[in-house]
Enzyme design. Structure first.
Site, PDB file in Angstrom:
ATOM      1  N   CYS A   1      10.661   2.848  -9.280  1.00 30.20           N
ATOM      2  CA  CYS A   1       9.294   2.426  -8.961  1.00 30.20           C
ATOM      3  C   CYS A   1       8.640   3.590  -8.228  1.00 30.20           C
ATOM      4  O   CYS A   1       8.949   4.747  -8.518  1.00 30.20           O
ATOM      5  CB  CYS A   1       9.310   1.137  -8.131  1.00 30.20           C
ATOM      6  SG  CYS A   1      10.231   1.266  -6.586  1.00 30.20           S
TER       7      CYS A   1
ATOM      8  N   CYS B   1       0.832  -1.206   0.000  1.00 29.20           N
ATOM      9  CA  CYS B   1       0.000   0.000   0.000  1.00 29.20           C
ATOM     10  C   CYS B   1       0.865   1.254   0.000  1.00 29.20           C
ATOM     11  O   CYS B   1       0.465   2.290  -0.517  1.00 29.20           O
ATOM     12  CB  CYS B   1      -0.920   0.006   1.214  1.00 29.20           C
ATOM     13  SG  CYS B   1      -2.237  -1.218   1.108  1.00 29.20           S
TER      14      CYS B   1
END
Ligand code: ZN
Length: 395
Positions: free
Chosen positions: A358, A198
């Site tokens: 990322c 998350c």
């Protein structure tokens, strides 16, 4: 379910304060005083006092679970505030177990709270689960899930699992006497770092509230014997569609955990080997430390000697926002085919400067290290990921 901590003698009557607090619950058909006594005598282990732990702990405290044991080694920070409503801005930097206990004591001063400001691990899990009637998983990593599942199966303790990511959630009750366990669903863990967390992919703030409340509901049902527990099924919640769907799940006759009666210490030993290089599943399994580049350095290189940029996030994430000019090669592709994953790039990549990124730098660290090991010495990881790029390059 059995209540190992239920005393054999008649429990003490509820106090006037308890009668008032639980008045609306005591009226429930099938619940009443016996249900309230079952809750008061219960010990529930809640691992994680974050997004899922907030509603789990708040509801179980308010409902009157006698002893709540909390494991969490984290401290309160501002990124928690959109979903972890058990904490608040006045407690920034405070241990989450301390912040949670403050809130819970105000919700219900009659219950006991046992605080453990530590991560659940091989050294403490057997003791923690042994003293619990039910275990609720509020963690966000695979290492903890497998450890809790395996230990709960070995100690015959129901394990209420949930997972949330972006707009979706899953929920089930594992490790009941005849039901399946988490390894019946996923026999082995995914490669470390291959599933975004998350922290990297985001989560709708209300989602853990919704699903954590459902975990608390399952706990109350198991402790009081009302209703039908969510065993042999996985509840899948799609917040964008507003739907719950249920998939059947049966016990896997070849499950590596529950097919034969497991021994707790054997389970923990296996887990220790399985996650030897990655106790949190957020760190790489390689010992290689890839070269790094900061967003500012990348920004400067962009104008002079631009490197080949590789976004290792998922195609969905890549479609949302990218650093201009980057190619999308997901982490999973690099992990499974490290020597050929870059073959389709329109460059000779073996010795060219490569920068992998990322969201925050976790997945790209693992991807760059894997490529370093596979013969790409110039594969760098962007420190802080695309998040740092936006922060450092936005005027
Ligand atoms: Zn199983």
């Amino acid at each position: 379910m059995p209540h190992p901590h239920t005393p054999a003698t008649t429990p003490p009557a509820l106090t006037p304060q308890e009668h008032t607090h639980y008045a609306r619950q005591l009226l429930l058909p099938g619940f009443g005083l016996p249900g309230q006594h079952h809750l008061r005598n219960a010990r529930v282990l809640v691992v994680g006092a974050g997004g899922l732990g907030s509603p789990v702990l708040s509801h179980l405290a308010a409902a009157g679970v006698g002893t709540l044991t909390i494991y969490d080694n984290d401290t309160v920070d501002a990124t928690n505030m959109h979903r972890q409503l058990i904490h608040n801005y006045g407690r920034l930097g405070m241990l989450k177990v301390d912040s949670a206990a403050l809130t819970l004591t105000q919700l219900n001063p009659t219950i006991n709270i046992e605080k453990h400001p530590t991560r659940i691990d091989a050294t403490n899990v057997i003791n923690a689960v042994t003293h619990a009637d039910i275990v609720i998983d509020g963690t966000d990593n695979f290492a903890s899930r497998y450890l809790l599942n395996d230990t709960c199966v070995a100690l015959n303790t129901p394990y209420i699992w949930a997972a949330v990511y972006q707009y979706d959630a899953q929920l089930s009750v594992f490790a009941t006497p005849h039901g399946p366990c988490y390894r019946c669903l996923h026999p082995t863990p995914p490669p470390p770092g291959s599933v975004p967390s998350c922290a990297e992919g985001g989560v709708l703030g209300v989602l853990p509230g919704h699903v954590g409340t459902a975990q608390a509901t399952e706990a109350i049902k198991l402790l009081t014997g009302i209703g039908r527990p969510l065993t042999n099924r996985i509840g899948i919640y799609d917040a964008l569609d507003g739907t719950w769907n249920y998939l059947p799940l049966t016990k896997n006759p070849t499950c590596p955990t529950c097919a034969t009666p497991p021994q707790p210490h054997a389970m923990v030993t296996r887990w220790t080997k399985e996650f030897a290089n990655d106790p949190t599943c957020a760190l790489p399994t390689t010992t290689t430390t890839p070269p790094t580049i900061t967003a500012t350095q990348l920004h400067q290189a962009h104008t002079t000697n631009p490197p080949i940029l590789i976004d290792v996030r998922t195609p969905t994430e890549h479609a949302t926002a990218t650093i201009p000019g980057s190619h999308n090669i997901p982490l999973n592709t690099i992990l499974t085919h490290p020597t050929t994953a870059l073959d389709n790039l329109p460059h000779n990549t073996k010795h060219a400067p490569l920068v992998l990124y990322c969201t925050s730098g976790t997945r790209s660290h693992l991807a760059a290290a894997t490529l370093n090991d596979a013969g790409y010495p110039n594969a760098h990881t962007l420190t802080g990921g695309i998040t740092a790029w936006w922060q450092e390059t936005t005027p």
